[in-house]
Design a protein around this motif. Structure first.
Motif, PDB file in Angstrom:
ATOM      1  N   ILE A  83       0.780  -1.098  -0.107  1.00  0.00           N
ATOM      2  CA  ILE A  83      -0.025  -0.046   0.002  1.00  0.00           C
ATOM      3  C   ILE A  83       0.685   1.386  -0.016  1.00  0.00           C
ATOM      4  O   ILE A  83       1.859   1.136   1.010  1.00  0.00           O
ATOM      5  CB  ILE A  83      -0.920   0.106   1.198  1.00  0.00           C
ATOM      6  N   ASN A  84       0.779   1.898  -0.938  1.00  0.00           N
ATOM      7  CA  ASN A  84       1.556   3.348  -1.085  1.00  0.00           C
ATOM      8  C   ASN A  84       0.572   4.449  -0.657  1.00  0.00           C
ATOM      9  O   ASN A  84      -0.379   4.559  -1.169  1.00  0.00           O
ATOM     10  CB  ASN A  84       1.792   3.520  -2.520  1.00  0.00           C
ATOM     11  N   LYS A  85       1.108   4.940   0.533  1.00  0.00           N
ATOM     12  CA  LYS A  85       0.304   6.160   1.258  1.00  0.00           C
ATOM     13  C   LYS A  85       0.066   7.089   0.356  1.00  0.00           C
ATOM     14  O   LYS A  85      -0.985   8.161   0.596  1.00  0.00           O
ATOM     15  CB  LYS A  85       0.929   6.448   2.671  1.00  0.00           C
ATOM     16  N   GLN A  86       0.833   7.513  -0.706  1.00  0.00           N
ATOM     17  CA  GLN A  86       0.707   8.604  -1.507  1.00  0.00           C
ATOM     18  C   GLN A  86      -0.788   8.534  -2.253  1.00  0.00           C
ATOM     19  O   GLN A  86      -1.056   9.509  -2.806  1.00  0.00           O
ATOM     20  CB  GLN A  86       1.784   8.785  -2.137  1.00  0.00           C
ATOM     21  N   PHE A  87      -0.916   7.496  -2.517  1.00  0.00           N
ATOM     22  CA  PHE A  87      -2.321   7.172  -3.221  1.00  0.00           C
ATOM     23  C   PHE A  87      -3.381   7.304  -2.383  1.00  0.00           C
ATOM     24  O   PHE A  87      -4.680   7.036  -2.845  1.00  0.00           O
ATOM     25  CB  PHE A  87      -2.331   5.609  -3.964  1.00  0.00           C
ATOM     26  N   GLN A  88      -3.214   7.575  -1.126  1.00  0.00           N
ATOM     27  CA  GLN A  88      -4.403   7.869  -0.311  1.00  0.00           C
ATOM     28  C   GLN A  88      -4.616   9.532   0.024  1.00  0.00           C
ATOM     29  O   GLN A  88      -3.382   9.861   1.133  1.00  0.00           O
ATOM     30  CB  GLN A  88      -4.215   7.138   0.917  1.00  0.00           C
ATOM     31  N   LYS A 103      -7.741  20.907  -8.560  1.00  0.00           N
ATOM     32  CA  LYS A 103      -6.216  21.532  -8.349  1.00  0.00           C
ATOM     33  C   LYS A 103      -5.390  20.423  -7.574  1.00  0.00           C
ATOM     34  O   LYS A 103      -4.104  20.298  -7.560  1.00  0.00           O
ATOM     35  CB  LYS A 103      -6.453  22.840  -7.533  1.00  0.00           C
ATOM     36  N   LEU A 104      -5.783  19.937  -6.641  1.00  0.00           N
ATOM     37  CA  LEU A 104      -5.132  18.950  -5.765  1.00  0.00           C
ATOM     38  C   LEU A 104      -4.583  17.513  -6.522  1.00  0.00           C
ATOM     39  O   LEU A 104      -3.365  17.392  -6.348  1.00  0.00           O
ATOM     40  CB  LEU A 104      -6.136  18.159  -4.745  1.00  0.00           C
ATOM     41  N   LEU A 105      -5.298  17.306  -7.625  1.00  0.00           N
ATOM     42  CA  LEU A 105      -4.968  16.266  -8.615  1.00  0.00           C
ATOM     43  C   LEU A 105      -3.886  16.825  -9.467  1.00  0.00           C
ATOM     44  O   LEU A 105      -3.006  16.071  -9.688  1.00  0.00           O
ATOM     45  CB  LEU A 105      -6.058  15.693  -9.278  1.00  0.00           C
ATOM     46  N   THR A 106      -3.898  18.000  -9.855  1.00  0.00           N
ATOM     47  CA  THR A 106      -3.227  18.677 -10.683  1.00  0.00           C
ATOM     48  C   THR A 106      -1.524  18.975 -10.074  1.00  0.00           C
ATOM     49  O   THR A 106      -0.622  18.621 -10.558  1.00  0.00           O
ATOM     50  CB  THR A 106      -3.599  20.005 -11.060  1.00  0.00           C
ATOM     51  N   GLU A 107      -1.850  19.243  -8.629  1.00  0.00           N
ATOM     52  CA  GLU A 107      -0.475  19.256  -7.995  1.00  0.00           C
ATOM     53  C   GLU A 107       0.259  17.939  -7.656  1.00  0.00           C
ATOM     54  O   GLU A 107       1.416  17.971  -7.808  1.00  0.00           O
ATOM     55  CB  GLU A 107      -0.821  19.899  -6.587  1.00  0.00           C
ATOM     56  N   LEU A 108      -0.607  17.005  -7.565  1.00  0.00           N
ATOM     57  CA  LEU A 108      -0.019  15.587  -7.323  1.00  0.00           C
ATOM     58  C   LEU A 108       0.629  14.970  -8.894  1.00  0.00           C
ATOM     59  O   LEU A 108       1.572  14.585  -8.861  1.00  0.00           O
ATOM     60  CB  LEU A 108      -1.172  14.578  -7.026  1.00  0.00           C
ATOM     61  N   HIS A 109      -0.028  15.625  -9.822  1.00  0.00           N
ATOM     62  CA  HIS A 109       0.602  15.254 -11.132  1.00  0.00           C
ATOM     63  C   HIS A 109       1.887  15.721 -11.545  1.00  0.00           C
ATOM     64  O   HIS A 109       3.017  15.099 -11.847  1.00  0.00           O
ATOM     65  CB  HIS A 109      -0.638  15.582 -12.221  1.00  0.00           C
ATOM     66  N   LYS A 110       1.839  17.174 -11.117  1.00  0.00           N
ATOM     67  CA  LYS A 110       3.158  18.042 -11.145  1.00  0.00           C
ATOM     68  C   LYS A 110       4.332  17.323 -10.356  1.00  0.00           C
ATOM     69  O   LYS A 110       5.267  17.424 -10.615  1.00  0.00           O
ATOM     70  CB  LYS A 110       2.917  19.359 -10.790  1.00  0.00           C
TER      71      LYS A 110
END
Length: 208
Positions: A83-88, A103-110
């Motif tokens: 389990i990758n905590k970054q995926f939660q 915006k949150l998902l965009t920041e994760l993408h960046k």
């Protein structure tokens, strides 16, 4: 003091109805959806389709919210996948802030976090994920699968329409009323009634 004791005793006879919550206590009646199993089964289905980088997006740590999260986690454990905590990801914004989710998902993408599915704890979050995909020209569902929760009107207002887990809220509420009326009439009613969630397939997934 005698009056106070009478009031407390009378109050103890009043049944307490809980919706999507669980409390083992005399006089408390719970009606809920099995959120744990619902998210577990959907996560397992995504994993079985070869999608292992599933981003779980949630915005509540209520009883129901925790059950959904642990259902997601348990699917990975069942498949013996770390389990990758970054995926939660917890969205700490307004319940109506679809742009904030995008915006949150965009920041994760960046930041370089790659994910090919978003499993959201409610349809508003899933709508934000669809908006994110369009902004970054990610094809749905070929490049990104999106699944919401509640099967609300938001799923049909979205383009494409969003696959979502139906927790049968109307059925839960109806059962809760029946339980309440039954207990008030002196009938024996189950203290815990659990319904199963149902995945409603639409355009944001290829799951069978």
């Amino acid at each position: 003091s005698g009056d106070n004791e009478y009031i407390r005793d009378a109050a103890s006879q009043v049944p307490i109805m809980l919706l999507n919550a669980d409390l083992d206590c005399p006089g408390v009646y719970c009606t809920m959806c099995d959120d744990f199993k619902a998210t577990q089964e959907v996560t397992l289905s995504l994993l079985d389709h070869g999608i292992h980088d599933i981003l779980y997006l949630y915005n509540s740590t209520s009883y129901s919210g925790i059950k959904k999260l642990t259902g997601y986690q348990s699917a990975y454990l069942m498949k013996d996948i770390p389990i990758n905590k970054q995926f939660q990801q917890y969205f700490n914004g307004s319940h109506e802030d679809i742009d904030g989710v995008c915006k949150l998902l965009t920041e994760l993408h960046k930041k370089g976090l790659e994910f090919h599915a978003v499993l959201a704890s409610d349809d508003m979050l899933a709508t934000g994920a669809v908006k994110y995909a369009k902004l970054h020209h990610r094809s749905i569902p070929d490049d990104l699968s999106v699944i919401g929760y509640n099967n609300s009107l938001l799923t049909t207002c979205s383009d494409p329409e969003i696959t979502s887990i139906d927790n049968h809220l109307e059925t839960l509420c109806s059962q809760l009323v029946k339980t309440c009326i039954g207990t008030l009439n002196g009938e024996e009613m189950p203290q815990k009634t659990i319904f199963s969630g149902e995945l409603v397939h639409k355009a944001t997934t290829k799951l069978i």
